[in-house]
Design a protein around this motif. Sequence first.
Motif, PDB file in Angstrom:
ATOM      1  N   THR A  78       0.901  -1.107   0.005  1.00 47.31           N
ATOM      2  CA  THR A  78      -0.093  -0.063  -0.062  1.00 47.31           C
ATOM      3  C   THR A  78       0.839   1.278   0.026  1.00 47.31           C
ATOM      4  N   ALA A  82       0.454   3.632  -3.207  1.00 46.37           N
ATOM      5  CA  ALA A  82       0.010   5.136  -3.077  1.00 46.37           C
ATOM      6  C   ALA A  82       0.794   5.928  -3.237  1.00 46.37           C
ATOM      7  N   ARG A  85       2.738   6.510  -8.085  1.00 48.88           N
ATOM      8  CA  ARG A  85       1.727   5.899  -8.916  1.00 48.88           C
ATOM      9  C   ARG A  85       2.409   6.376 -10.124  1.00 48.88           C
ATOM     10  N   ARG A  93      -2.502  -4.233  -8.586  1.00 46.89           N
ATOM     11  CA  ARG A  93      -3.634  -4.640  -7.944  1.00 46.89           C
ATOM     12  C   ARG A  93      -4.226  -5.846  -8.172  1.00 46.89           C
ATOM     13  N   LEU A 165      -5.860  -0.083   0.591  1.00 44.10           N
ATOM     14  CA  LEU A 165      -5.627   0.924  -0.497  1.00 44.10           C
ATOM     15  C   LEU A 165      -7.095   1.708  -0.235  1.00 44.10           C
ATOM     16  N   SER A 166      -8.051   1.017  -0.023  1.00 47.27           N
ATOM     17  CA  SER A 166      -9.448   1.661   0.019  1.00 47.27           C
ATOM     18  C   SER A 166      -9.450   2.911   1.286  1.00 47.27           C
ATOM     19  N   GLN A 169      -7.420   6.161   0.225  1.00 44.72           N
ATOM     20  CA  GLN A 169      -8.179   6.905  -0.369  1.00 44.72           C
ATOM     21  C   GLN A 169      -9.138   8.188   0.384  1.00 44.72           C
ATOM     22  N   THR A 194       0.029   7.881   6.843  1.00 35.91           N
ATOM     23  CA  THR A 194      -0.979   7.046   6.347  1.00 35.91           C
ATOM     24  C   THR A 194      -1.354   5.806   7.534  1.00 35.91           C
TER      25      THR A 194
END
Length: 278
Positions: A78, A82, A85, A93, A165-166, A169, A194
């Motif tokens: 992650t 994240a 990118r 993924r 990852l969700s 966001q 994070t």
Amino acid sequence: MYVLPAFAVYFCFAVLPALHTAYLSLFEWDGVTLGDWVGLGNYQEIFQDSILRRSVLNALVLVVFFSFIPIVVGLAMTGLLARFRRPGMGAYRFLFMLPQVVPLVAVGVTWRWLYGDDGLVNQTFRAVGLDGVTRAWLGDFGAALIAVGLVGTWVLSGLCMMLFLSGVQKVDSSLYEAARLDGAGPVREFVSVTLPHLRGEIAVAMTVTTVAALASFDIVYVTTNGGPGEQTTVPGLLVYRLAFSEGKVGLAAALAVVLGCLILGIVYLINRLSRSES
């Protein structure tokens, strides 16, 4: 009234079978003839039988491979996906999430071939000159449980990564900008920004993976069937054997009750710890 239909289904197909299992655990029953009342005798046998105790310890060892390692791997992936990118990240993924799509029986069959004497794992070691390391991984008394655990690591790491990852966001991008202005590097940014925002997702991942470890059956059944000896025997596999192979339904029900209580206790502890930290 709005919740009643769903509650009725849950009560009929979850609560009643659980209560019936607890009732059967008080009998010595072969599943056909009339059972004999033994009270807590089946539970006493569980705690006195070395194989039954060993199965619970094996399940606790699998928690390390099914839960802790996938969470660490998921957090690492992650952090990489994240922050850095690039085009094509969706493919990464997808690859990490792929084990969740493949049936676990197929996963077990595939890894049984990979771990074979002429499987890809041993071929890789021979190719780099490590012939002394090669072995029948699933038939080795010292390596079988670890080998099965690593299959669980491969299966559940992608699930943990997608959960994290969700969660990423929802983190405000201004927090990352502030951290970078303060001179924070990638590691410091992940630890300070994070990670604190992923406590809820980590608790969910730990709950799901811990339950998967303690209630594991299909991967173990397909790869080793509890062998060699009883080195990879887990409670779920023993419940199946006792009920359908040995005709000890009462003992199997008692073991299922003990396993359920163990799972509920650990899940409750995880939820309490996550709430206290938040």
